[in-house]
Design an enzyme around this catalytic site. Structure first.
Site, PDB file in Angstrom:
ATOM      1  N   TYR A 132       0.828  -1.197   0.000  1.00  0.00           N
ATOM      2  CA  TYR A 132       0.000   0.000   0.000  1.00  0.00           C
ATOM      3  C   TYR A 132       0.866   1.252   0.000  1.00  0.00           C
ATOM      4  CZ  TYR A 132      -3.628   3.364   0.892  1.00  0.00           C
ATOM      5  OH  TYR A 132      -4.480   4.442   0.757  1.00  0.00           O
ATOM      6  N   GLN A 200     -10.555   0.336   1.810  1.00  0.00           N
ATOM      7  CA  GLN A 200     -11.049  -0.535   0.738  1.00  0.00           C
ATOM      8  C   GLN A 200      -9.909  -1.231  -0.006  1.00  0.00           C
ATOM      9  OE1 GLN A 200     -11.660   2.728   1.038  1.00  0.00           O
ATOM     10  NE2 GLN A 200     -11.608   3.822  -0.913  1.00  0.00           N
ATOM     11  N   ASN A 229      -3.244   6.009   6.592  1.00  0.00           N
ATOM     12  CA  ASN A 229      -3.921   6.788   7.631  1.00  0.00           C
ATOM     13  C   ASN A 229      -4.594   5.847   8.635  1.00  0.00           C
ATOM     14  OD1 ASN A 229      -6.328   5.891   6.458  1.00  0.00           O
ATOM     15  ND2 ASN A 229      -6.701   7.799   5.365  1.00  0.00           N
ATOM     16  N   THR A 252       3.630   9.730  11.685  1.00  0.00           N
ATOM     17  CA  THR A 252       5.087   9.714  11.761  1.00  0.00           C
ATOM     18  C   THR A 252       5.583  10.464  12.987  1.00  0.00           C
ATOM     19  OG1 THR A 252       7.124  10.058  10.489  1.00  0.00           O
ATOM     20  CG2 THR A 252       5.472  11.812  10.408  1.00  0.00           C
ATOM     21  N   GLN A 274       9.631  16.441   9.819  1.00  0.00           N
ATOM     22  CA  GLN A 274       8.641  15.407  10.110  1.00  0.00           C
ATOM     23  C   GLN A 274       7.275  16.000  10.430  1.00  0.00           C
ATOM     24  OE1 GLN A 274       9.328  11.977   9.585  1.00  0.00           O
ATOM     25  NE2 GLN A 274      10.949  13.173   8.608  1.00  0.00           N
ATOM     26  N   HIS A 277       4.703  16.265   7.567  1.00  0.00           N
ATOM     27  CA  HIS A 277       3.926  15.137   7.057  1.00  0.00           C
ATOM     28  C   HIS A 277       2.434  15.280   7.320  1.00  0.00           C
ATOM     29  CE1 HIS A 277       6.517  11.940   5.480  1.00  0.00           C
ATOM     30  NE2 HIS A 277       7.439  12.339   6.329  1.00  0.00           N
ATOM     31  N   HIS A 344      11.672   7.378  14.318  1.00  0.00           N
ATOM     32  CA  HIS A 344      12.971   7.919  13.905  1.00  0.00           C
ATOM     33  C   HIS A 344      13.634   8.567  15.116  1.00  0.00           C
ATOM     34  CE1 HIS A 344      10.133   8.553  10.427  1.00  0.00           C
ATOM     35  NE2 HIS A 344      11.087   7.894   9.790  1.00  0.00           N
ATOM     36  N   ASP A 377      14.392   8.909   4.746  1.00  0.00           N
ATOM     37  CA  ASP A 377      13.111   8.903   4.033  1.00  0.00           C
ATOM     38  C   ASP A 377      13.294   8.596   2.549  1.00  0.00           C
ATOM     39  OD1 ASP A 377      11.563   9.472   6.243  1.00  0.00           O
ATOM     40  OD2 ASP A 377      11.528  11.636   5.900  1.00  0.00           O
ATOM     41  N   GLU A 431       2.965 -35.068  30.250  1.00  0.00           N
ATOM     42  CA  GLU A 431       1.900 -34.164  29.806  1.00  0.00           C
ATOM     43  C   GLU A 431       0.579 -34.896  29.601  1.00  0.00           C
ATOM     44  OE1 GLU A 431       3.383 -32.037  26.393  1.00  0.00           O
ATOM     45  OE2 GLU A 431       4.725 -30.811  27.619  1.00  0.00           O
TER      46      GLU A 431
END
Length: 446
Positions: A132, A200, A229, A252, A274, A277, A344, A377, A431
């Site tokens: 993704y 989805q 997200n 992040t 950062q 982002h 990071h 990055d 056992e």
């Protein structure tokens, strides 16, 4: 713009590891609530396949793709039209990532446990993975590199990439993901790319998708990797078990451990990088120097005012997830950053390499004044898909290992089994599982 917290003297000494972690700045990230949102989305994809994917893209992305799978000619066009400087940069980033990830390959190991008895650990790649690539606030072509390179190095034979269709696309790219993402896929030789985003996309990878007439659009995968997200994260949690996942990566974060030898301008620039982002991005400075803290605050005010995404950055730096933490010394700072377990972590102190070597919890560590997080990055060769939200205390970033499974192969001769038979039967009786022992003794009844 950014708050200060003092953990000096007894304020730090009185906290155990859990209490310290709870005291530190952290973004609120309620995956459980998001599950209620993504569950019907995933069910819609499960039962209605490609039609549901189109409906959901229209609802959430403002685009209704005609073709969910990006045609080969569109991928080729994206690469042909890619700015030459961007193509050169991506090519170099890929080269460096391959150098690092190719060295992570594992080989089979055979151990002779007894004469005639061996156990071999054989490493087998996952058969099919879904990768993704986000396309919301920031369109991250670099995430194509970070997902695809380790999967290819592991020997995964079937790779599929999904990224949201972009409403702003024009011409040949209408209804498809960002052209730079498509070009990166083409550059890496990935030809199975889908114009599907959000929860989805994770559902499509988990269940597969068909057209109403039964035509297969996307085959299910065994593993899904890549950042996203909160809804992508929630879908991963919901479908974990049906699919494997890399992690539940949230917003992040950067932590910087610095003393008075650090350059305040460097520190401020790295915190901003950062914060850029996302409004939920976390930026934390841990320092024993009041003077450095003051100079960093001044540099932040000046630099944020002149940067492109100033509003987004101000929200991030001013949020509960960001802050300056004051400690007595670097030793105390190490305790703080280990408790924080940052995605990071930069070390900007004297003897930075020695300090970095003592860190136990971080997704990736950046050592000294000339290893900013933004290098990682894009072009350090390391991977930028890393654990967030404190998960670096138990989880690793994406690597070749993420796409491999270790299989133990047990090979014993008759004599080797006879020699250990009494151990098996004794433990089986202990056992109260006698049939386990009988499965061994049955081989010596004649």
């Amino acid at each position: 713009m950014i708050t200060r917290t003092s953990l000096r003297g007894s304020a730090l000494a009185s906290l155990d590891a859990r209490a310290l972690r709870d005291t530190l700045p952290r973004a609120a990230f309620d995956v459980e609530t998001a599950l209620d949102v993504v569950r019907p989305i995933c069910e819609q994809v499960r039962h209605h396949g490609a039609d549901a994917l189109r409906d959901l893209s229209e609802k959430f992305d403002g685009v209704r793709p005609d073709a969910l799978r990006v045609p080969a000619e569109v991928l080729s066009a994206a690469l042909d039209q890619l700015d030459p400087d961007i193509r050169a940069a991506l090519t170099e980033a890929i080269r460096r990532a391959r150098l690092v990830h190719d060295d992570q390959r594992r080989t089979a190991t055979t151990t002779q446990v007894a004469p005639g008895g061996t156990v071999t650990e054989r490493w087998v790649p996952v058969d099919r993975v879904g990768l993704y690539v986000p396309g919301g606030v920031a369109v991250l072509a670099s995430s194509v590199v970070m997902n695809v390179v380790p999967a290819q190095a592991a020997g995964v034979e079937s790779l599929a990439v999904a990224s949201p269709p972009q409403r702003s696309n024009t011409g040949a790219f209408v209804g498809y993901p960002d052209p730079t993402i498509l070009a990166a896929c083409a550059l890496l030789g990935v030809d199975e790319v889908y114009a599907v985003g959000g929860a989805q996309a994770i559902a499509m990878f988990a269940y597969g998708a068909r057209e109403a007439d039964g035509t297969t659009v996307c085959e299910p995968v065994s593993l899904v990797t890549g950042p996203g997200n909160i809804y992508v994260v929630a879908a991963k949690r919901l479908l974990k078990g049906l699919i494997g996942i890399d992690s539940e990566a949230g917003p992040t974060e950067i932590a910087i451990l610095a003393d008075d030898s650090a350059d305040a301008e460097h520190v401020a620039a790295d915190l901003i990088s950062q914060a850029e982002h996302d409004k939920l991005a976390a930026a934390v400075l841990v320092t024993d120097s009041d003077d450095l803290a003051e100079r960093v605050e001044q540099a932040l005010e000046r630099r944020v005012a002149s940067t492109k995404h100033a509003e987004r950055i101000r929200v991030s730096l001013g949020g509960e997830q960001s802050g300056i933490v004051l400690v007595d010394d670097v030793e105390a700072g190490l305790r703080v950053v280990d408790a924080y377990a940052a995605e990071h972590l930069e070390i900007q102190t004297r003897d930075a390499s020695a300090v970095a070597a003592r860190v136990r919890n971080a997704g990736a560590i950046f050592v000294g004044a000339y290893a900013p997080v933004s290098l990682g990055d894009y072009a350090a060769g390391s991977n930028h898909v890393l654990p967030t939200g404190g998960c670096a205390c138990h989880s690793s970033g994406l690597s070749v290992q993420s796409f491999l499974r270790g299989i133990h192969v047990v090979d014993y001769t008759q004599d080797a089994l006879r020699e250990v038979a009494s151990v098996v039967t004794t433990l089986a009786q202990a056992e109260d599982l006698p049939a386990h022992g009988e499965a061994v003794t049955a081989r010596f009844e004649r």
